[in-house]
Motif scaffolding. Structure first.
Motif, PDB file in Angstrom:
ATOM      1  N   ALA A 298       4.700   9.096   4.098  1.00 27.26           N
ATOM      2  CA  ALA A 298       3.899   9.513   4.787  1.00 27.26           C
ATOM      3  C   ALA A 298       3.874   9.948   5.859  1.00 27.26           C
ATOM      4  CB  ALA A 298       2.442   8.352   4.345  1.00 27.26           C
ATOM      5  N   ALA A 299       4.396  10.396   6.793  1.00 28.17           N
ATOM      6  CA  ALA A 299       4.443  10.735   7.809  1.00 28.17           C
ATOM      7  C   ALA A 299       4.890  12.294   6.964  1.00 28.17           C
ATOM      8  CB  ALA A 299       5.190  10.396   8.509  1.00 28.17           C
ATOM      9  N   VAL A 300       6.412  12.563   6.923  1.00 31.68           N
ATOM     10  CA  VAL A 300       6.930  13.974   6.144  1.00 31.68           C
ATOM     11  C   VAL A 300       5.832  14.255   5.293  1.00 31.68           C
ATOM     12  CG1 VAL A 300       9.221  14.237   4.748  1.00 31.68           C
ATOM     13  CG2 VAL A 300       9.129  12.791   6.697  1.00 31.68           C
ATOM     14  N   GLY A 301       5.244  13.699   4.459  1.00 35.39           N
ATOM     15  CA  GLY A 301       3.884  14.316   3.854  1.00 35.39           C
ATOM     16  C   GLY A 301       3.510  15.235   4.869  1.00 35.39           C
ATOM     17  N   LEU A 302       2.608  14.045   5.474  1.00 37.68           N
ATOM     18  CA  LEU A 302       1.252  15.059   6.226  1.00 37.68           C
ATOM     19  C   LEU A 302       1.705  16.572   7.418  1.00 37.68           C
ATOM     20  CD1 LEU A 302      -0.726  11.882   6.860  1.00 37.68           C
ATOM     21  CD2 LEU A 302      -1.335  13.772   5.884  1.00 37.68           C
ATOM     22  N   SER A 303       3.630  16.254   7.520  1.00 37.93           N
ATOM     23  CA  SER A 303       3.802  17.583   8.231  1.00 37.93           C
ATOM     24  C   SER A 303       4.271  18.260   7.136  1.00 37.93           C
ATOM     25  CB  SER A 303       5.009  17.016   8.347  1.00 37.93           C
ATOM     26  OG  SER A 303       5.342  15.505   8.764  1.00 37.93           O
ATOM     27  N   ASN A 304       4.393  18.445   5.707  1.00 37.63           N
ATOM     28  CA  ASN A 304       5.014  19.165   4.645  1.00 37.63           C
ATOM     29  C   ASN A 304       3.312  19.919   4.777  1.00 37.63           C
ATOM     30  OD1 ASN A 304       7.492  20.194   3.342  1.00 37.63           O
ATOM     31  ND2 ASN A 304       7.501  17.940   4.191  1.00 37.63           N
ATOM     32  N   ILE A 305       2.730  19.487   4.320  1.00 36.14           N
ATOM     33  CA  ILE A 305       0.918  19.854   4.277  1.00 36.14           C
ATOM     34  C   ILE A 305       0.443  20.813   5.388  1.00 36.14           C
ATOM     35  CG2 ILE A 305      -1.584  19.243   3.752  1.00 36.14           C
ATOM     36  CD1 ILE A 305      -0.387  16.978   2.659  1.00 36.14           C
ATOM     37  N   ALA A 306       1.031  20.313   6.385  1.00 40.81           N
ATOM     38  CA  ALA A 306       0.254  20.973   7.385  1.00 40.81           C
ATOM     39  C   ALA A 306       1.037  21.988   7.697  1.00 40.81           C
ATOM     40  CB  ALA A 306       0.798  20.373   9.327  1.00 40.81           C
ATOM     41  N   VAL A 307       2.249  22.236   7.515  1.00 42.83           N
ATOM     42  CA  VAL A 307       2.794  23.063   7.634  1.00 42.83           C
ATOM     43  C   VAL A 307       3.113  24.306   6.460  1.00 42.83           C
ATOM     44  CG1 VAL A 307       5.560  23.754   6.674  1.00 42.83           C
ATOM     45  CG2 VAL A 307       5.648  22.330   8.735  1.00 42.83           C
ATOM     46  N   GLY A 308       2.447  23.895   4.700  1.00 41.02           N
ATOM     47  CA  GLY A 308       2.090  24.635   5.000  1.00 41.02           C
ATOM     48  C   GLY A 308       0.583  26.052   4.474  1.00 41.02           C
ATOM     49  N   PHE A 309      -0.125  25.005   5.124  1.00 42.64           N
ATOM     50  CA  PHE A 309      -1.201  25.700   6.258  1.00 42.64           C
ATOM     51  C   PHE A 309      -1.396  26.273   6.635  1.00 42.64           C
ATOM     52  CE2 PHE A 309      -3.857  22.040   3.034  1.00 42.64           C
ATOM     53  CZ  PHE A 309      -4.339  22.552   2.504  1.00 42.64           C
ATOM     54  N   PHE A 310       0.103  26.680   7.873  1.00 45.37           N
ATOM     55  CA  PHE A 310       0.334  27.715   8.480  1.00 45.37           C
ATOM     56  C   PHE A 310       1.065  28.201   7.900  1.00 45.37           C
ATOM     57  CE2 PHE A 310      -1.796  24.072  11.158  1.00 45.37           C
ATOM     58  CZ  PHE A 310      -2.251  25.146  11.719  1.00 45.37           C
ATOM     59  N   ARG A 311       1.421  28.897   7.061  1.00 46.61           N
ATOM     60  CA  ARG A 311       2.343  29.649   6.010  1.00 46.61           C
ATOM     61  C   ARG A 311       3.589  29.344   6.278  1.00 46.61           C
ATOM     62  NH1 ARG A 311      -0.411  35.539   8.738  1.00 46.61           N
ATOM     63  NH2 ARG A 311      -0.356  33.707  10.449  1.00 46.61           N
ATOM     64  N   GLY A 312       4.167  28.263   6.513  1.00 48.26           N
ATOM     65  CA  GLY A 312       5.979  28.100   6.220  1.00 48.26           C
ATOM     66  C   GLY A 312       6.341  27.700   5.567  1.00 48.26           C
ATOM     67  N   PHE A 313       6.665  26.912   5.254  1.00 45.03           N
ATOM     68  CA  PHE A 313       7.604  26.386   4.398  1.00 45.03           C
ATOM     69  C   PHE A 313       8.771  25.105   4.409  1.00 45.03           C
ATOM     70  CE2 PHE A 313      10.455  29.094   6.881  1.00 45.03           C
ATOM     71  CZ  PHE A 313      11.894  28.374   6.568  1.00 45.03           C
ATOM     72  N   VAL A 314       8.786  24.339   3.069  1.00 48.13           N
ATOM     73  CA  VAL A 314       9.612  22.763   3.067  1.00 48.13           C
ATOM     74  C   VAL A 314       9.875  22.517   4.308  1.00 48.13           C
ATOM     75  CG1 VAL A 314       9.832  21.190   1.587  1.00 48.13           C
ATOM     76  CG2 VAL A 314       8.783  22.791   0.321  1.00 48.13           C
ATOM     77  N   VAL A 315      10.067  21.254   5.070  1.00 42.43           N
ATOM     78  CA  VAL A 315      10.214  20.876   6.119  1.00 42.43           C
ATOM     79  C   VAL A 315      11.276  19.636   5.839  1.00 42.43           C
ATOM     80  CG1 VAL A 315       9.043  22.044   7.733  1.00 42.43           C
ATOM     81  CG2 VAL A 315       8.289  19.914   7.054  1.00 42.43           C
ATOM     82  N   SER A 316      11.996  19.571   6.627  1.00 39.05           N
ATOM     83  CA  SER A 316      12.750  18.072   6.285  1.00 39.05           C
ATOM     84  C   SER A 316      12.789  17.811   7.695  1.00 39.05           C
ATOM     85  CB  SER A 316      13.843  18.249   5.297  1.00 39.05           C
ATOM     86  OG  SER A 316      14.530  16.372   4.879  1.00 39.05           O
ATOM     87  N   GLY A 317      13.674  16.371   7.511  1.00 39.87           N
ATOM     88  CA  GLY A 317      14.529  16.287   9.038  1.00 39.87           C
ATOM     89  C   GLY A 317      15.736  17.059   9.339  1.00 39.87           C
ATOM     90  N   SER A 318      16.510  17.542   9.918  1.00 36.61           N
ATOM     91  CA  SER A 318      17.257  18.087  10.949  1.00 36.61           C
ATOM     92  C   SER A 318      18.267  17.001  11.146  1.00 36.61           C
ATOM     93  CB  SER A 318      17.202  19.168  12.059  1.00 36.61           C
ATOM     94  OG  SER A 318      18.585  19.208  12.267  1.00 36.61           O
ATOM     95  N   ALA A 319      19.346  16.177  10.940  1.00 38.80           N
ATOM     96  CA  ALA A 319      20.443  15.695  11.495  1.00 38.80           C
ATOM     97  C   ALA A 319      21.429  16.486  12.760  1.00 38.80           C
ATOM     98  CB  ALA A 319      22.048  15.555  10.542  1.00 38.80           C
ATOM     99  N   SER A 320      21.902  17.365  12.387  1.00 31.39           N
ATOM    100  CA  SER A 320      21.939  18.189  13.368  1.00 31.39           C
ATOM    101  C   SER A 320      21.479  18.183  15.247  1.00 31.39           C
ATOM    102  CB  SER A 320      22.205  19.467  13.865  1.00 31.39           C
ATOM    103  OG  SER A 320      21.119  19.942  13.391  1.00 31.39           O
ATOM    104  N   ARG A 321      19.879  18.687  14.815  1.00 31.62           N
ATOM    105  CA  ARG A 321      18.731  18.614  16.456  1.00 31.62           C
ATOM    106  C   ARG A 321      18.854  17.629  16.984  1.00 31.62           C
ATOM    107  NH1 ARG A 321      14.980  21.661  11.983  1.00 31.62           N
ATOM    108  NH2 ARG A 321      16.011  23.198  11.630  1.00 31.62           N
ATOM    109  N   SER A 322      18.612  16.014  15.602  1.00 29.95           N
ATOM    110  CA  SER A 322      18.223  15.130  15.700  1.00 29.95           C
ATOM    111  C   SER A 322      19.510  14.544  16.746  1.00 29.95           C
ATOM    112  CB  SER A 322      18.025  13.949  14.776  1.00 29.95           C
ATOM    113  OG  SER A 322      16.834  14.285  14.040  1.00 29.95           O
ATOM    114  N   ALA A 323      20.599  14.896  16.069  1.00 32.66           N
ATOM    115  CA  ALA A 323      21.718  14.101  16.966  1.00 32.66           C
ATOM    116  C   ALA A 323      21.591  14.710  18.116  1.00 32.66           C
ATOM    117  CB  ALA A 323      23.185  14.260  15.849  1.00 32.66           C
ATOM    118  N   ALA A 324      22.071  15.822  17.902  1.00 30.03           N
ATOM    119  CA  ALA A 324      22.021  16.607  19.870  1.00 30.03           C
ATOM    120  C   ALA A 324      21.013  16.185  20.732  1.00 30.03           C
ATOM    121  CB  ALA A 324      22.170  18.303  19.656  1.00 30.03           C
ATOM    122  N   ALA A 325      20.022  16.266  20.052  1.00 24.35           N
ATOM    123  CA  ALA A 325      19.023  15.708  21.024  1.00 24.35           C
ATOM    124  C   ALA A 325      19.064  13.786  21.176  1.00 24.35           C
ATOM    125  CB  ALA A 325      17.374  16.122  20.779  1.00 24.35           C
TER     126      ALA A 325
END
Length: 574
Positions: A298-325
């Motif tokens: 549900a959280a990933v779904g709401l993130s995509n809905i929000a992104v779509g209403f701000f002229r973005g494109f599909v998002v997902s979890g990033s392994a590289s950024r998560s690991a680096a942070a």
């Protein structure tokens, strides 16, 4: 003596709007989270520009989407380490789905935003319906092959930028031929810039892995491009990027396009969540935490809905950024909030700096980012340990290379379902014997000293029964009777692994009872679970077996079979 005041309804409502991690936040965590956010920002900024190009939208649209995705997931998600944003897999799947509806670049922004909304709505609905378990049925070998093929597809598309020729159209092999056949027209300056950037990225990863290699290469490329006038030497650059401050905007596309996007959105949603949840669950296991797949969906779904209403494109979890942070010290979703603020500032004030960024450097950054999907070692492991999994992975891989991403994704899903059905339909039927010094029964294949009563065949299907495997179990029982050196008087079926039976299973067991009866054998059932026992009681088989044919333990069933047998079918005498 004062009495502490209890929180009123308004206070409780306010607490309900604040995520649990924020209510428990401690000031001493801020330093590590800030370092983690700076590290994430250093990766997100160059990848925003690169992944926007993969998705087929202007770079500023990635800057619209990035802070929104980070903010929404930080407030609604439960993983402390997952960073949501544009990824290579999500970008390339978005591009493939959108181009199937309209190949026109002018339509890409609206279609990409609408696709994000649909993907988000699908995930939200699935999460509310508690369907998070469905991602478990995307077989790992099929996913490995799909992501491997997707990475090769991305590499060949970006390779055209590294040599300065058009990438062409078609599948992987057609694009590869386009790039190779254009060798006489390759730009040596462009090739030198792209190959140099790629070499520096790998060298930085090898010798100074804690530094943000992508950001370092991006800054160096900007400086060299301006100093050496690479644009004047034929090296294509990104060009002007408008300031990017997220503003709500409805995807302005016709209703027919919404419908056309829906089919592809289902597959994209599956991969997006599988990617995000696998990262979240891995970090949860490493840090002794748990994540709820339905909540995450549900959280990933709401993130995509929000992104779509701000002229973005599909998002997902990033392994590289998560690991680096996490490696830089980030421990809570505050990393996402701080990184979102930094990206907002970058989009608002710093986008003009990217004007001179060479396209081959962007191609090198993308190739570097997808290297983790080229899991040659995993294919080798399948070759050594599990050849069927290797063939599944290779079939999925070449499906992507030959038929492109969405057909390849559907093939991966179909292979996963075929693996599941095949595994579920293959049920080993164990022959049981009494263990020495006890009244317990065990598999004779694992207990050589188990005593087998020649008068009673005791068998147990090692797994639940359903319409796809129950007939195999029936045939296995008959085969055991055929090969038995001494003809038994009864068969005891241990159903401890069956939580439910269902009408098709009970019908087939009824057929087995009739076949045994024609041979003069009785059927006894043992160790039924409560739901299975209730189903049996409502079925005619339950009336035929009666209380004498259904037992709590295998030992009771064997004793009853030795003493006598339930009434045989009317045609048993024939």
């Amino acid at each position: 003596m004062s009495v502490p005041r209890t929180a009123g309804p308004d206070a409780k409502a306010a607490n309900g709007l604040v995520p649990p991690w924020l209510r428990r936040y401690r000031g001493r965590w801020l330093r590590g989270d800030t370092l983690g956010a700076l590290t994430a920002w250093a990766l997100i900024v160059p990848e925003c520009v690169a992944y926007a190009q993969i998705a087929g939208v202007p770079p500023q649209n990635a800057f619209y989407a990035a802070p929104v995705a980070l903010l929404v997931y930080a407030l609604l998600g439960r993983s402390h380490f997952l960073l949501i944003g544009a990824t290579s897999a999500a970008a390339v799947l978005s591009a493939a789905t959108v181009s199937a509806v309209s190949p026109s670049p002018q339509d890409a922004v609206g279609l990409s935003a609408a696709l994000a909304v649909i993907v988000g709505a699908v995930l939200l609905a699935a999460g509310l319906a508690r369907l998070g378990f469905l991602t478990n049925f995307l077989a790992e070998p099929a996913l490995v092959g799909f992501l491997f093929g997707m990475a090769l597809t991305i590499v060949v598309r970006q390779a055209a930028k590294l040599v300065g020729v058009p990438g062409g159209d078609g599948n992987f092999f057609e694009r590869l031929w386009t790039v190779l056949s254009g060798a006489p027209h390759w730009s040596l300056v462009t090739l030198a810039v792209g190959a140099g950037a790629l070499a520096v990225l790998f060298l930085l990863e090898r010798f100074v892995p804690r530094l943000p290699a992508s950001l370092i290469v991006l800054v160096a490329a900007l400086l060299l491009s301006a100093a050496l006038d690479l644009d004047g030497h034929g090296v294509e650059t990104v060009g002007h990027i408008p300031s990017a401050v997220p503003v709500p905007h409805l995807p302005g596309i016709p209703a027919a396009d919404w419908i056309a996007l829906f089919g592809g959105a289902l597959g994209v949603a599956l991969v997006v969540f599988a990617e995000a949840f696998s990262i979240a669950s891995r970090f949860a296991r490493e840090h002794g935490q748990e994540v709820d797949p339905d909540r995450e969906m549900a959280a990933v779904g709401l993130s995509n809905i929000a992104v779509g209403f701000f002229r973005g494109f599909v998002v997902s979890g990033s392994a590289s950024r998560s690991a680096a942070a996490a490696g830089a010290g980030g421990r809570t979703p505050m990393v996402s909030l701080i990184a979102a603020g930094l990206i907002l500032l970058t989009g608002a004030f710093l986008t003009p700096l990217f004007t001179d960024l060479p396209e081959p450097v962007l191609g090198a950054i993308v190739i570097f980012a997808v290297r983790g999907f080229l899991r040659v070692g995993e294919l080798r492991r399948y070759f050594r340990l599990d050849r069927p999994s290797l063939w599944v992975a290779l079939t999925s891989l070449f499906g992507v290379l030959l038929f492109d991403l969405l057909p390849g994704l559907l093939l991966a899903v179909a292979l996963s379902l075929a693996l599941f059905v095949g595994a579920a339909s293959r049920r080993n039927v164990a022959v049981l014997g009494r263990l020495p010094g006890s009244r317990l029964y065990g598999d004779t294949a694992g207990h050589a000293d188990a005593a087998v009563d020649p008068a009673v065949l005791v068998v147990r299907p090692d797994g639940s029964l359903f319409f796809g495997n129950v007939n195999r179990v029936r045939l296995a029982v008959l085969e055991q009777l055929r090969t038995s050196p001494v003809a038994p008087r009864a068969v005891v079926l241990d159903l401890t692994a069956c939580y439910q039976l269902g009408v098709p299973v009970l019908d087939t067991l009824g057929e087995l009872r009739e076949e045994l009866g024609r041979r003069g054998l009785a059927l006894h059932l043992a160790r039924l679970r409560s739901p299975a026992a209730a189903e049996l009681a409502r079925h005619p088989l339950g009336r035929h077996l009666g209380a004498r044919g259904v037992h709590r333990t295998v030992d009771e069933a064997v004793s009853a079979a030795e003493a006598g047998r339930p009434e045989l079918p009317p045609d048993a005498a024939h």
